[in-house]
Design a protein around this motif. Sequence first.
Motif, mmCIF file in Angstrom:
data_model
loop_
_atom_site.group_PDB
_atom_site.id
_atom_site.type_symbol
_atom_site.label_atom_id
_atom_site.label_comp_id
_atom_site.label_asym_id
_atom_site.label_seq_id
_atom_site.Cartn_x
_atom_site.Cartn_y
_atom_site.Cartn_z
ATOM 1 N N LEU A 21 5.619 14.376 0.528
ATOM 2 C CA LEU A 21 4.937 13.515 -0.444
ATOM 3 C C LEU A 21 4.109 12.441 0.255
ATOM 4 O O LEU A 21 4.594 11.791 1.186
ATOM 5 C CB LEU A 21 5.972 12.805 -1.328
ATOM 6 N N PRO A 22 2.892 12.212 -0.205
ATOM 7 C CA PRO A 22 2.114 11.089 0.331
ATOM 8 C C PRO A 22 2.600 9.775 -0.266
ATOM 9 O O PRO A 22 3.088 9.750 -1.403
ATOM 10 C CB PRO A 22 0.687 11.392 -0.141
ATOM 11 N N ILE A 23 2.461 8.692 0.495
ATOM 12 C CA ILE A 23 2.730 7.337 -0.024
ATOM 13 C C ILE A 23 1.371 6.666 -0.185
ATOM 14 O O ILE A 23 0.627 6.550 0.797
ATOM 15 C CB ILE A 23 3.600 6.528 0.954
ATOM 16 N N ARG A 24 1.056 6.288 -1.419
ATOM 17 C CA ARG A 24 -0.241 5.633 -1.651
ATOM 18 C C ARG A 24 -0.005 4.281 -2.294
ATOM 19 O O ARG A 24 0.745 4.181 -3.272
ATOM 20 C CB ARG A 24 -1.114 6.486 -2.575
ATOM 21 N N ASP A 25 -0.620 3.242 -1.734
ATOM 22 C CA ASP A 25 -0.428 1.882 -2.219
ATOM 23 C C ASP A 25 1.057 1.541 -2.305
ATOM 24 O O ASP A 25 1.517 0.919 -3.275
ATOM 25 C CB ASP A 25 -1.092 1.705 -3.599
ATOM 26 N N GLY A 26 1.800 1.997 -1.321
ATOM 27 C CA GLY A 26 3.219 1.653 -1.229
ATOM 28 C C GLY A 26 4.130 2.397 -2.191
ATOM 29 O O GLY A 26 5.307 2.072 -2.287
ATOM 30 N N ARG A 27 3.586 3.423 -2.875
ATOM 31 C CA ARG A 27 4.414 4.159 -3.845
ATOM 32 C C ARG A 27 4.357 5.651 -3.545
ATOM 33 O O ARG A 27 3.348 6.158 -3.088
ATOM 34 C CB ARG A 27 3.881 3.962 -5.284
ATOM 35 N N CYS A 28 5.460 6.328 -3.841
ATOM 36 C CA CYS A 28 5.438 7.785 -3.724
ATOM 37 C C CYS A 28 6.145 8.373 -4.944
ATOM 38 O O CYS A 28 6.725 7.652 -5.745
ATOM 39 C CB CYS A 28 6.097 8.247 -2.431
ATOM 40 N N ALA A 29 6.084 9.700 -5.064
ATOM 41 C CA ALA A 29 6.517 10.336 -6.312
ATOM 42 C C ALA A 29 7.994 10.745 -6.310
ATOM 43 O O ALA A 29 8.389 11.652 -7.048
ATOM 44 C CB ALA A 29 5.629 11.551 -6.590
ATOM 45 N N ILE A 30 8.808 10.078 -5.524
ATOM 46 C CA ILE A 30 10.251 10.378 -5.572
ATOM 47 C C ILE A 30 10.799 9.773 -6.871
ATOM 48 O O ILE A 30 10.532 8.604 -7.185
ATOM 49 C CB ILE A 30 10.978 9.785 -4.345
ATOM 50 N N PRO A 31 11.560 10.568 -7.663
ATOM 51 C CA PRO A 31 12.063 10.045 -8.939
ATOM 52 C C PRO A 31 12.989 8.836 -8.762
ATOM 53 O O PRO A 31 13.671 8.706 -7.747
ATOM 54 C CB PRO A 31 12.842 11.231 -9.529
ATOM 55 N N ASP A 32 13.015 7.978 -9.780
ATOM 56 C CA ASP A 32 13.874 6.784 -9.768
ATOM 57 C C ASP A 32 15.334 7.173 -9.524
ATOM 58 O O ASP A 32 15.805 8.198 -10.033
ATOM 59 C CB ASP A 32 13.822 6.068 -11.135
#
Length: 181
Positions: free
Chosen positions: A98-109
């Motif tokens: 997964l890429p991290i963009r603007d400090g966020r990535c798509a790993i679920p909560d």
Amino acid sequence: MDYRGTTARSRLAYHIMVAIYAVQDFIVKGQERTLDGFGIAAGSTIVDYGCGPGRYLGTASRLAGPSGRVYAADISEVALQYAARRVQGLGLANVTLLPIRDGRCAIPDTSADLVYALDMFHAVRDPKAFLAEIHRFTKPGGTLILEDGHQPRAVTCRKLLGADGWRIEEETRWHLRCTRC
Ligand SMILES: C[S@@+](CC[C@H](N)C(=O)[O-])C[C@H]1O[C@@H](n2cnc3c(N)ncnc32)[C@H](O)[C@@H]1O
């Protein structure tokens, strides 16, 4: 080093770093030993945060097992290209990049049992935001293994304690083991 690899120079620097890692890993085989000490349970959800070229992914995938899952995330496009080659080459079916963009990535909560961030915390520009993002996707009671990287332990501790929601459980020579409150 600009890890995002947006310039030819920083891309070259990244390729050199990967070559150095390859030599180190060939000689020391350190990546096996490192993860074995983390206590990764079969069936668990693991995150390799700042995965770089993915040198730990073969071991993480094996320890998590077929019913487990490994997320590997990085801000660098070059890193994810290397990691993708490794995942494909080793046939790691339980690994998601997964890429991290603007400090966020798509790993679920609240999905991760254990997160490790190795040889990278020193490079994080906003440690508070970084730790808040890891906190978001880690289960309550889950574990963060935070390696100092190229900074003194006191700096790692100060940054960690300056962020909300983490408790230091153990310090080893190489890293802090923290629990998500
Ligand atoms: C020296 S490499 C280490 C890679 C891997 N963890 C290892 O030990 O083999 C540092 C990695 O951290 C990534 N990185 C730097 N800052 C980051 C951040 N704020 N969030 C996530 N990854 C980051 C870089 O792109 C790079 O791939």
